[in-house]
Design an enzyme around this catalytic site. Structure first.
Site, PDB file in Angstrom:
ATOM      1  N   LYS A  79      59.774  45.953  46.862  1.00 33.42           N
ATOM      2  CA  LYS A  79      60.482  45.249  45.783  1.00 33.42           C
ATOM      3  C   LYS A  79      61.603  46.126  45.231  1.00 33.42           C
ATOM      4  O   LYS A  79      61.406  47.342  45.037  1.00 33.42           O
ATOM      5  CB  LYS A  79      59.472  44.897  44.685  1.00 33.42           C
ATOM      6  N   SER A 154      57.615  37.583  39.471  1.00 41.12           N
ATOM      7  CA  SER A 154      58.944  38.048  39.761  1.00 41.12           C
ATOM      8  C   SER A 154      59.086  38.667  41.151  1.00 41.12           C
ATOM      9  O   SER A 154      60.202  38.817  41.638  1.00 41.12           O
ATOM     10  CB  SER A 154      59.357  39.092  38.715  1.00 41.12           C
ATOM     11  N   SER A 178      53.116  38.987  38.237  1.00 44.24           N
ATOM     12  CA  SER A 178      54.169  38.948  39.266  1.00 44.24           C
ATOM     13  C   SER A 178      53.753  39.339  40.673  1.00 44.24           C
ATOM     14  O   SER A 178      54.563  39.227  41.593  1.00 44.24           O
ATOM     15  CB  SER A 178      55.345  39.811  38.844  1.00 44.24           C
TER      16      SER A 178
HETATM   17  N1  GLN Z   1      56.408  35.997  34.691  1.00 46.09           N
HETATM   18  C1  GLN Z   1      56.068  36.992  33.715  1.00 46.09           C
HETATM   19  C2  GLN Z   1      57.299  37.364  32.937  1.00 46.09           C
HETATM   20  O1  GLN Z   1      58.271  36.740  33.109  1.00 46.09           O
HETATM   21  C3  GLN Z   1      55.457  38.177  34.395  1.00 46.09           C
HETATM   22  C4  GLN Z   1      56.458  39.033  35.059  1.00 46.09           C
HETATM   23  C5  GLN Z   1      55.870  40.199  35.769  1.00 46.09           C
HETATM   24  O2  GLN Z   1      54.659  40.294  35.982  1.00 46.09           O
HETATM   25  N2  GLN Z   1      56.712  41.140  36.101  1.00 46.09           N
HETATM   26  O3  GLN Z   1      57.315  38.257  32.164  1.00 46.09           O
END
Ligand code: GLN
Length: 486
Positions: A79, A154, A178
């Site tokens: 990532k 994400s 995420s």
């Molecule tokens: N979707 C969640 C957010 O927008 C979690 C994101 C993540 O785990 N990096 O914060």
């Protein structure tokens, strides 16, 4: 079966038997990337020449009879929130468009030490804020099972790359879901380790008390293998815990006797799609068939998880992201102006809409007039959520439920409605608030052919048992062997 349909464990066996070289394996995945990327768009960057060079080095080591690492010749996608020495690392943000880190993240060092072949950096929601990868400043990754849909976020690029056979394994990060959410939506395995199990050194910070790095894989065996490679103490991350790393792969096929599965009613309420709920219940039945007992547990503060998360995470983000000021590194506005204007123009032009929203929420909840009402209150809720889990784990070995309330949604469906987007993490965020480990494994498909994930949550540092429990289900089912047609 082509090389790109194989798991990392298969690829290791093939090389050990002399049936494939690291060079052949790497070439096969690079060809898949070339072929599938126009549709999937999982990668921010692929360096073919460098990947081939790494693969050739592994083959040379093998030929010379030198000892090889546990991921020798296995391509890995990473990532783009993890620093890679000499390789552009953008966080899918315009503000880091030209950032080339002078060092590797701890987990990247670990992969290199285990002789993995790093093939590229994957797309993500900007600074890991989002649930669909639509917040990337560069591109939207598509779900390999249905290109009109999102892969989750994400870490959507890392999940889609594995689901599409562009990489056998990858790394993501999980602050509120995420890793687990995109794993569920892409039909693969994704694990968020216990807070402190994997070093965050070189992980570009979003919310430091929640962030963890973890693997995406096609099956539980590869997940155990990746955990053996990346887990362990690192003095450069003060939250890294000095505790031995179990041999996760060694015990994997020992079923847990007398298994007690906690089923919280809060995970099966309003908002849960009927098909997702049915697949998860069927998975629980399979465990019962194997002798497990289902125990009713309650997580009474779970309904406040999202609200607490969307105070704590933006608060920490607003502080972490203060460093992007156009002075130290990254993007700077072209406008010639005084210092303060340069800061605000740089940040206004460099950050996307969602990141700006989080920074504003974060500074608001931390401001002197409101911190007691919001930030301090959210910390108290966080403690209560942790207490719920502690109490629940007195009655069970593992908690199970759906990973997400629905299967993958259409691109554009929620991008103008932040609250609807936030709701896709309703079952994942409390695990980060409590610091416990969680894994999502494939447990079926909707009638429309979209993958569904089963979430397992465990007490802190209980990854070994959690993986054995996950493997019990996987060994009895074949969801993890399905591949999308691309
Ligand atoms: N979707 C969640 C957010 O927008 C979690 C994101 C993540 O785990 N990096 O914060």
């Amino acid at each position: 079966m082509s090389l790109t349909d194989k798991t990392a464990a298969d690829l290791l066996t093939l090389q050990a038997k002399g049936a494939a070289t690291a060079a052949e394996i790497t070439d096969a995945f690079l060809a898949a990337v070339r072929d599938r990327e126009p549709k999937v768009r999982a990668f921010m960057l692929v360096d073919e020449a460098d990947a081939r060079r790494q693969a050739a080095a592994v083959d040379a080591k093998r030929k010379a009879g030198q000892p090889l690492g546990r991921l020798a010749g296995v391509p890995v996608a990473v990532k783009d929130v993890l620093c890679t020495k000499g390789v552009r690392t953008t966080c899918s943000s315009k503000i880091l468009e030209t950032f080339v880190p002078p060092y590797d993240a701890h987990v990247v060092e670990r992969l290199k030490a285990e002789d993995a072949v790093l093939i590229g950096k994957t797309n993500m929601d900007e600074f890991a804020m989002g649930s669909s990868t639509e917040n990337s400043a560069y591109q939207t990754t598509r779900n390999p099972w249905d290109l009109a849909r999102i892969p989750g976020g994400s870490s959507g690029g890392s999940a889609a790359a594995v689901a599409a056979g562009e990489a056998p394994v990858s790394l993501g990060t999980d602050t509120g879901g995420s890793i687990r959410q995109p794993a569920a939506l892409c039909g693969i395995v994704g694990l968020k380790p216990t807070y402190g199990r994997v070093s965050r050194y070189g992980l570009i910070a979003f919310a430091s008390s929640l962030d963890q790095v973890g693997p995406f894989t096609r099956d539980v065996t590869d997940c155990a293998l990746m955990m053996e490679a990346i887990a362990g103490h690192d003095g450069r991350d003060s939250t890294s815990v000095d505790r031995p790393v179990p041999a996760y792969t060694a015990s994997l096929n020992d079923p847990v006797k007398g298994l007690r599965i906690g089923v919280p009613k809060e995970f099966f309420g309003e908002g849960l799609d009927a098909e997702v709920g049915a697949a998860v219940r069927a998975a629980l039945k399979e465990y019962e068939k194997q002798g497990a007992t289902l125990v009713d547990v309650s997580l009474p503060h779970a309904p406040y998880g999202l609200a607490a998360y969307y105070i704590v995470a933006p608060a920490e983000a607003s502080s972490n992201l203060a460093r992007y000021d156009g002075m130290h590194y990254g993007y700077r506005t072209k406008e010639k102006a005084d210092l303060i204007t340069t800061y605000s123009k740089t940040r206004g032009e460099g950050f996307g809409k969602e990141v700006q929203r989080r920074i504003m929420i974060g500074t608001y909840v931390l401001s002197s007039g409101y911190k007691d009402a919001y930030y301090v209150k959210a910390l108290k809720v966080r403690r209560l959520i942790k207490g719920d889990y502690d109490a629940a784990f007195e009655k069970c070995d593992v908690i199970m439920g759906p990973t997400t309330p629905t299967a993958a949604f259409k691109a554009g469906e929620k991008s103008d409605d932040p609250l609807a987007m936030y709701l896709s993490d309703i079952y994942t965020v409390s695990c980060n608030l409590a610091g416990i480990p969680g894994v999502s494994i494939p447990c079926g498909f909707t009638k429309g052919g979209l993958p569904i994930g089963l979430q397992l949550l465990s007490p802190p540092f209980d990854e070994e048992k959690m993986l054995r429990i996950a493997r019990m289900y996987e060994a009895a089912t074949d969801w993890h062997t399905k591949r999308p047609k691309l």
